[in-house]
Scaffold this active site. Structure first.
Site, PDB file in Angstrom:
ATOM      1  CB  THR A 126      -0.905  -0.002   1.253  1.00 29.87           C
ATOM      2  OG1 THR A 126      -1.435   1.311   1.449  1.00 29.87           O
ATOM      3  CG2 THR A 126      -0.144  -0.367   2.526  1.00 29.87           C
ATOM      4  CG  ASP A 127      -1.139   4.973  -0.972  1.00 25.17           C
ATOM      5  OD1 ASP A 127      -1.682   4.304  -0.066  1.00 25.17           O
ATOM      6  OD2 ASP A 127      -1.731   5.900  -1.563  1.00 25.17           O
ATOM      7  CD  GLU A 128      -3.417   3.508   4.174  1.00 29.26           C
ATOM      8  OE1 GLU A 128      -3.345   3.477   5.409  1.00 29.26           O
ATOM      9  OE2 GLU A 128      -4.466   3.280   3.538  1.00 29.26           O
ATOM     10  CE1 TYR A 152      -3.356  -2.562   5.766  1.00 27.91           C
ATOM     11  CE2 TYR A 152      -3.275  -0.224   5.231  1.00 27.91           C
ATOM     12  CZ  TYR A 152      -3.340  -1.542   4.822  1.00 27.91           C
ATOM     13  OH  TYR A 152      -3.383  -1.844   3.484  1.00 27.91           O
ATOM     14  CE  LYS A 156      -0.074  -4.610   2.995  1.00 27.76           C
ATOM     15  NZ  LYS A 156      -0.530  -5.940   2.475  1.00 27.76           N
ATOM     16  CE  LYS A 191     -10.767  -1.530   4.647  1.00 30.49           C
ATOM     17  NZ  LYS A 191     -10.310  -2.526   3.724  1.00 30.49           N
ATOM     18  CG  ASN A 251     -11.809  11.524   3.293  1.00 28.26           C
ATOM     19  OD1 ASN A 251     -11.315  10.901   2.347  1.00 28.26           O
ATOM     20  ND2 ASN A 251     -11.304  11.482   4.518  1.00 28.26           N
ATOM     21  N   PRO A 276      -7.613   8.860  15.335  1.00 32.16           N
ATOM     22  CG  PRO A 276      -7.395   7.567  17.286  1.00 32.16           C
ATOM     23  CD  PRO A 276      -8.225   7.720  16.044  1.00 32.16           C
TER      24      PRO A 276
END
Ligand code: NAD
Ligand code: TYD
Length: 342
Positions: A126-128, A152, A156, A191, A251, A276
Site C-alpha cells: 500500500t502507499d500508506e 496497519y 504492511k 471502508k 473525503n 487518531p
C-alpha cells in the site's frame, strides 16, 4: 499452464483479481487460499465454484502446517499475496491481529514460496507505508522513505521489508506493489466508499472524520488488478512499483459525489470525532509503472463512482448480508464437505 496461488482471494481486491486472471489468461490456473476472516466472503466468488481452472482452499497463513497441508499435492509456480488485515480503524483497536497476519503471515508465504521454488511472488502492499503528505508536497515515488503512521501501515511496511530481505538474502523472486485507495464491487462496507453508499441508501448518517479535508488517491479496483497482473508478468524482482488512480479527492468530495449519484441530501453528512493519527494526504507518482510496464489507470473517478453506486444498488442482498454478518455461514453451506482443512 501456470499454477498461481492467490492468498486472500476471498476479499475485496483478491476476488476481483481472481476473476480478472481467469478471464484474461486461458493458461493460468488459480488456487485461492484464504482463512475467511470477517473480510473474506466466498459469495464474492459466486459462480466460480465449478470453474475448471479454479479451486478454493481454506487456511490461515499464520499457521504454516495448515497452509502446507491445504496445498499438499498442489503445484504452485507463482504467488500473488493479498491476504492481510486491511482496515486502519481496526488496527488502532487491535494491532496484534495485524502483526500476526501481515508480518508473520507474509514471512510464512515467503517461506512457502522458497520451499516450492516459485518463479515469482507479487506482494500487494500500500502507499500508506510512505506516511503522509502535506497539501503541496510532491506525490510518493518508489524512492520516498518508508515512514508508516498507523499500526496497519507499520505492519504492511514491515512485510515489505521482509520481502526485500528475502530478495536480497536468497534471491527470492519477489516484487512489491504499492497502491492507493481502491473502490468498486465487493468492497466490505466498513471502508469509506461502500460504507457511505450503503448508509446513504438506507438514509442513515454518513460519518465523516474530522473536517473531511483529508485527501486520498482513488483507483478503480479493476485498474489495480490489471496493474498487479502486469507486475506479475513483467515486473522486475527486487523492485517496488507504485500504482495510483490519478484521482486525488478530499473525503468530502467523495461523499458528495456519492450523495449526488444516489440523489440523496447532503444533510446526511455527519461530522464525527477524527481518527487518531489520521494521515492528511496520500498521492502517487506512477511514472515508473506507466513508463516501464505501460500501465495507466483507465477509469475516471466520476464514472467509477456511478458504477460503484449502481453495483451496490444491484447487489443489495450481498451488502445487507455482509453488514448483518449473515455471509459467515456461506462457506459451511457451499463447502461443508471440505471442512477440516484449516
Ligand atoms: P480485504 O480485507 O477485503 O481482504 C483480505 C482477505 O485476506 C480476506 O479474504 C481475508 O479472509 C484474508 N485473510 C486475512 N487474514 C488472513 C490470514 N491470516 N490467512 C489467510 N487469509 C487471510 O482486503 P483488500 O482491501 O482486498 O486488500 C487486499 C490487499 O491489498 C491487502 O494486502 C491490502 O493491504 C492491500 N491494499 C488494499 C488497498 C485498499 O484500498 N483496499 C489499497 C492498497 C493495498
Ligand atoms: P478508509 O476507507 O478507512 O481507507 P484509509 O484510511 O486506508 O485511507 O478511509 C478513507 C478515508 O475516509 C480516510 O481519510 C478516513 C475517512 N473515513 C471517514 O471519514 N469516515 C469513515 O467512516 C471511514 C471508514 C473513513
Amino acid at each position: 499452464m501456470k499454477n498461481l496461488l492467490v492468498t486472500g482471494g476471498a476479499g475485496f481486491i483478491g476476488s476481483n483479481y481472481v476473476r480478472l486472471v481467469l478471464d484474461a489468461h486461458d493458461d493460468v490456473s488459480v488456487v485461492n487460499l484464504d482463512a475467511l476472516t470477517y473480510a473474506g466472503n466466498l459469495e464474492n466468488l459466486a459462480g466460480l465454484e465449478e470453474h475448471a481452472r479454479y479451486r478454493f482452499v481454506r487456511a490461515d497463513i499464520v499457521d504454516q502446517a495448515a497452509m502446507e497441508s491445504a496445498l499438499e499435492g498442489v503445484d504452485v509456480d507463482q504467488i500473488v499475496h493479498f491476504a492481510a488485515e486491511s482496515h486502519v480503524d481496526r488496527s488502532i483497536e487491535d494491532p496484534t491481529a495485524f502483526i500476526r497476519t501481515n508480518v508473520i503471515g507474509t514471512q510464512h508465504v515467503i517461506d512457502f514460496g522458497r520451499r516450492r521454488g516459485i518463479d515469482r511472488m507479487v506482494h500487494v502492499s500500500t502507499d500508506e507505508v510512505y506516511g503522509q503528505l502535506g497539501p503541496d508536497d510532491p506525490a510518493f515515488t518508489e524512492e520516498t522513505p518508508i515512514q508508516p503512521n498507523s499500526p496497519y501501515s507499520a505492519s504492511k511496511a514491515s512485510s515489505d521489508l521482509l520481502v526485500r530481505a528475502a530478495f536480497h538474502t536468497h534471491g527470492f523472486p519477489a516484487v512489491i506493489t504499492r497502491c492507493s485507495n481502491n473502490y468498486g464491487p465487493y468492497q466490505f462496507p466498513e471502508k469509506l466508499i461502500p460504507l457511505m453508499v450503503t448508509n446513504a441508501m438506507e438514509d442513515q448518517p454518513l460519518p465523516v472524520y474530522g473536517d473531511g479535508r483529508n485527501v486520498r488517491d482513488w483507483i478503480w479496483v479493476g485498474d489495480h488488478c490489471r496493474a498487479v497482473d502486469a507486475v506479475r508478468e513483467r515486473g522486475e524482482p527486487g523492485r517496488a512499483y507504485n500504482i495510483g488512480g490519478r484521482s486525488e479527492r478530499t473525503n468530502l468530495e467523495v461523499v458528495k459525489a456519492i450523495l449526488a449519484a444516489l440523489d440523496k441530501p447532503e444533510s446526511l453528512i455527519t461530522y464525527v470525532k477524527d481518527r487518531p493519527g489520521h494521515d492528511l494526504r496520500y498521492a502517487i507518482d506512477d511514472t515508473v509503472i506507466s513508463s516501464e510496464l505501460d500501465f495507466t489507470p483507465s477509469m475516471q473517478f466520476e464514472e467509477g463512482i456511478e458504477r460503484t453506486v449502481a453495483w451496490y444498488r444491484d447487489h443489495e442482498t450481498w451488502w445487507r448480508s455482509v453488514k448483518s454478518g449473515g455471509y459467515l455461514g456461506y462457506y459451511e453451506r457451499m463447502y461443508g464437505d471440505r471442512l477440516g482443512q484449516s
